[in-house]
Design an enzyme around this catalytic site. Structure first.
Site, PDB file in Angstrom:
ATOM      1  N   LYS A 292       0.737  -1.339   0.017  1.00 41.18           N
ATOM      2  CA  LYS A 292       0.013  -0.086  -0.030  1.00 41.18           C
ATOM      3  C   LYS A 292       0.756   1.462  -0.073  1.00 41.18           C
ATOM      4  CE  LYS A 292      -4.092   1.973   0.728  1.00 41.18           C
ATOM      5  NZ  LYS A 292      -4.627   1.968  -0.644  1.00 41.18           N
TER       6      LYS A 292
HETATM    7  C1  F6R Z   1      -3.399   2.102  -6.806  1.00 45.51           C
HETATM    8  C2  F6R Z   1      -2.620   2.352  -5.851  1.00 45.51           C
HETATM    9  C3  F6R Z   1      -1.451   3.073  -6.260  1.00 45.51           C
HETATM   10  C4  F6R Z   1      -1.104   4.459  -5.316  1.00 45.51           C
HETATM   11  C5  F6R Z   1       0.374   4.784  -5.490  1.00 45.51           C
HETATM   12  C6  F6R Z   1       0.471   6.339  -4.882  1.00 45.51           C
HETATM   13  O1  F6R Z   1      -4.519   1.571  -6.702  1.00 45.51           O
HETATM   14  O2  F6R Z   1      -3.278   2.425  -4.926  1.00 45.51           O
HETATM   15  O3  F6R Z   1      -1.148   3.428  -7.597  1.00 45.51           O
HETATM   16  O4  F6R Z   1      -2.072   5.360  -5.708  1.00 45.51           O
HETATM   17  O5  F6R Z   1       1.168   4.115  -5.135  1.00 45.51           O
HETATM   18  O6  F6R Z   1       0.191   6.125  -3.228  1.00 45.51           O
HETATM   19  P1  F6R Z   1      -0.080   7.390  -2.397  1.00 45.51           P
HETATM   20  O7  F6R Z   1      -1.265   7.785  -2.970  1.00 45.51           O
HETATM   21  O8  F6R Z   1      -0.201   6.936  -1.128  1.00 45.51           O
HETATM   22  O9  F6R Z   1       0.923   8.440  -2.667  1.00 45.51           O
END
Ligand code: F6R
Length: 561
Positions: free
Chosen positions: A556
Site C-alpha cells: 500500500k
Molecule cells: C493504485 C494505488 C497506487 C497508489 C500509488 C500512490 O490503486 O493504490 O497506484 O495510488 O502508489 O500512493 P499514494 O497515493 O499513497 O501516494
C-alpha cells in the site's frame, strides 16, 4: 513498505499475540514474509515464515511470558522471498536481531567493512549488516547513522536484554506509543492499540533506547528530548463491517465520504480558512504543477483538465518520478501533490525538486500525520479514514472531489445531486458494468477527455487486482496502433457516447464491448462514474479466486524509490 512492530512491557502477558495483532494491521505495507524475535530461556528466539501473518501465526504455538518482542512484515526489495531472507536478521553470533524498513545504500561498503572485521553475512539482504554493525559499535550504537547511508528505520533487540533500540534516517515513519506500562513501536499509528494515550514520532537521525520505562533519545549522536503528544486511536482494523473485503467496504463508503467532504469544505472553519488561503495563492500564479503516483497521478490528471478549464491557468499533471528540475520554469508557480499515504518516496523526491525551486507546495492527503502532509505549506485533508485495501478507491474519489471544491463553490443543488448520483451509481454499479460471462484475455478501456482519465484509472484498478492485461486508451488513438491487438478474446469498456467510432472498429474485429454512459452535466457527479469499474475489478478478482485486498507483488505505502 515493510511494517515494523515491537513491544516492551512491564506486564509480560501475551506480548507475542499483541505483536502479531500489530503486524496484521501493518500487513498492507507488505505481506510476502514475516517474523518475530524475543528473549526466552536465555535464547534470542527467532520465528520467521514466508507468506502473510496468518502463516507466521501458524508456526507459533506458545505464548511464553516475555518482556519485549519485535516483529516485521516484509515487501522484498533485495533478496528473494524466502524464510531466510525475511526479518528479523541477526548478527553473525546470533546476539542481536533487527527488523528494518528502507534501503541501506552503502551496502557494499558496509560488507567490506564487516569482512575486514571477519564477519561473514548469511543472506543477500541489506538489513543483515545492521545487527553486525551494532555488534561492532556496542556501547556507541547511537553512532549508527554515521555508518549507514540511505533512508531507513529499524528496531533491534539483544540476547538476554529486554531493551529495544530504534533508529531513523530520512523520511520513513516510526512511532512509539505508550499506555500504562507498555511501549509499542510501529510503522503506522493505525497499528497502535486502543489503550495507547500518547505518541512520539521519531525524527530524521534520531536513535532511541528503551529500557523498562525509560526512553533515551539522541539526534545525530547528541542527547535530545522528544515530547509525548496525546493520541486517541479510533481505528478498529478487524472491522470490515460485514463486507468480505476491505476493497468492497471502502468503495461502499464513497457516498458517505462525499457527504462529509462537501459539508466540511463548506462549513468547517479551519478548512474554509485554508481554502481561502489557497485561492489567494492562486491569484499570482502562472502555472500549476500537479504531482502524484499511480491512482493519485490519475486524480492529478483529472484535476489538471478541470483546472485549465475553470481557472484558465496552465496546469500540468506529472507522474512524481518523472518530474525533473528542467520541467519547472522560472515563472510564478504552485505545486499540488496528491497522496493517500503521504509517505510515497517518489512523491517525496519530487517535492525535494519543487522545494529547491522555492515553489509553494499544497498537499491533498489522506494521512495528516504523514511526511508529505508535514512537508507541505497547506494540507487539505481527504477525510476518508484509513484505506486498507492496497487498491485505492475511496481516496481517488475524495482527491478529485476535494480538488474541485478548492477552486470553486457550487450551488447547494449540485451538492445534493452529486450525493444522490453517487449513491445511485454505487447501487447500480453491477448493472452498469456487468462481469462478462467468460474471462477476457485482454481488456481495453476507452474514453475521451475526462472519460479517458477514468479509463486509465479503471484499467489500473483492473490490472492491479486481477493480473489481467488491461489498458486505458484515448478512444480515437486505438486505430493508431493498439487496434492490431483486438480479436474475439478482447473485452472493451467504452466510457461515453463519443467513443462510437472506436466501438464499431472493435466490434468489426470480433471484440465485445460494454458501453458506460457518462454524464458530465453535473460538474461534480461525474467522479462517481469510476465506481462501476472499481466494483468490476473487485468482482473479477473474486471470481478468479484472488484476494483483491492484497494483490501479489504490491504494497500500500510505497516508501522506496
Ligand atoms: C493504485 C494505488 C497506487 C497508489 C500509488 C500512490 O490503486 O493504490 O497506484 O495510488 O502508489 O500512493 P499514494 O497515493 O499513497 O501516494
Amino acid at each position: 513498505m515493510c511494517g515494523i512492530f515491537g513491544i516492551i512491557s512491564q506486564q509480560p502477558k501475551n506480548l507475542i499475540k499483541k505483536t502479531l495483532e500489530g503486524l496484521k494491521i501493518l500487513e498492507y505495507r507488505g505481506y510476502d514474509s514475516a517474523g518475530i524475535a524475543y528473549n526466552h530461556n536465555k535464547k534470542l528466539n527467532i520465528i520467521k515464515s514466508v507468506g502473510d501473518i496468518n502463516e507466521l501465526s501458524n508456526k507459533i504455538n506458545t505464548q511464553p511470558q516475555i518482556k519485549a518482542c519485535i516483529g516485521h512484515t516484509r515487501w522484498a526489495t533485495n533478496g528473494a522471498v524466502t524464510t531466510t531472507n525475511s526479518h528479523p536478521h541477526t548478527s553473525f553470533n546470533d546476539e542481536i536481531a533487527v527488523v528494518h524498513n528502507g534501503i541501506i545504500e552503502n551496502y557494499q561498503e558496509c560488507c567490506d567493512y564487516l569482512n575486514q572485521n571477519n564477519i561473514k553475512l548469511k543472506t543477500p539482504v541489506d538489513t543483515e549488516i545492521i545487527p553486525n554493525i551494532l555488534y561492532i559499535l556496542r556501547h556507541n550504537k547511537h553512532n549508527i547513522h554515521n555508518f549507514l547511508k540511505g533512508q531507513y528505520v529499524f528496531c533491534s533487540i539483544k540476547l538476554n536484554e529486554n531493551k529495544l533500540f530504534l533508529a531513523k534516517k530520512g523520511n520513513l515513519p516510526l512511532y512509539i506509543g505508550k499506555d500504562n506500562n507498555t511501549y509499542y513501536i510501529s510503522s503506522d499509528t493505525l497499528a497502535l492499540p486502543l489503550t495507547v494515550t500518547h505518541v512520539i514520532t521519531l525524527e530524521n537521525l534520531d536513535t532511541c533506547e528503551i529500557i523498562g520505562q525509560k526512553l533515551t533519545f539522541y539526534n545525530n549522536t547528541s542527547p535530545i528530548t522528544r515530547e509525548w503528544k496525546p493520541f486517541n486511536q479510533t481505528f478498529i482494523a478487524s472491522d470490515k463491517q460485514g463486507y468480505s473485503t476491505y476493497m468492497e467496504k471502502e468503495i461502499n463508503e464513497i457516498p458517505q465520504i462525499a457527504t462529509r467532504i462537501m459539508s466540511e469544505y463548506q462549513n468547517t472553519k479551519n478548512i474554509v480558512h485554508i481554502k481561502q488561503k489557497f485561492r489567494n495563492l492562486l491569484k499570482n500564479v502562472k502555472c500549476i504543477h500537479l504531482c502524484g503516483c499511480g491512482t493519485s497521478y490519475h486524480a492529478a490528471l483529472l484535476l489538471a483538465k478541470i483546472y485549465e478549464k475553470e481557472l484558465k491557468i496552465r496546469t500540468i499533471a506529472h507522474i512524481s518520478s518523472e518530474l525533473t528540475p528542467t520541467t519547472l520554469l522560472n515563472e510564478p508557480s504552485l505545486a499540488i501533490v496528491i497522496s493517500q499515504s503521504g509517505e510515497t518516496a517518489d512523491t517525496l523526491a519530487c517535492m525535494d525538486i519543487i522545494q529547491h525551486h522555492h515553489i509553494p507546495i499544497i498537499a491533498l492527503c489522506n494521512v495528516l500525520t504523514s511526511t508529505i502532509a508535514k512537508r507541505s505549506q497547506i494540507t487539505f485533508p481527504l477525510l476518508c479514514g484509513p484505506e486498507i485495501a492496497v487498491a485505492s478507491t475511496k481516496v481517488f474519489y475524495a482527491a478529485v472531489l476535494v480538488g474541485c471544491l478548492l477552486v470553486q463553490d457550487y450551488d447547494p443543488n449540485i451538492y445534493n445531486k452529486t450525493i444522490q448520483m453517487t449513491q445511485q451509481t454505487l447501487q447500480h454499479a453491477r448493472h452498469i458494468l456487468p462481469l462478462p460471462p467468460e474471462k477476457p484475455k485482454k481488456i481495453f478501456i476507452i474514453g475521451k477527455g475526462l472519460a479517458y482519465v477514468l479509463a486509465l484509472e479503471s484499467a489500473l484498478k483492473i490490472k492491479e487486482v486481477t493480473y489481467l492485461h488491461c489498458e486505458g486508451y484515448p478512444a480515437n488513438e486505438l486505430k493508431h496502433g493498439p487496434l492490431s491487438m483486438v480479436d474475439n478474446t478482447t473485452l472493451a469498456i467504452a466510457f461515453g457516447d463519443d467513443t462510437a467510432n472506436a466501438v464499431t472498429e472493435i466490434q468489426a474485429r470480433g471484440g465485445k464491448v460494454i458501453n458506460i454512459p457518462i454524464n458530465f452535466e453535473n460538474p461534480l457527479a461525474f467522479i462517481s462514474q469510476i465506481i462501476p469499474a472499481q466494483i468490476f475489478a473487485l468482482d473479477l478478482a473474486l471470481s478468479l479466486g484472488l484476494n483483491p485486498d492484497k494483490p501479489r507483488n504490491l504494497a500500500k505505502s510505497v516508501t522506496v524509490l
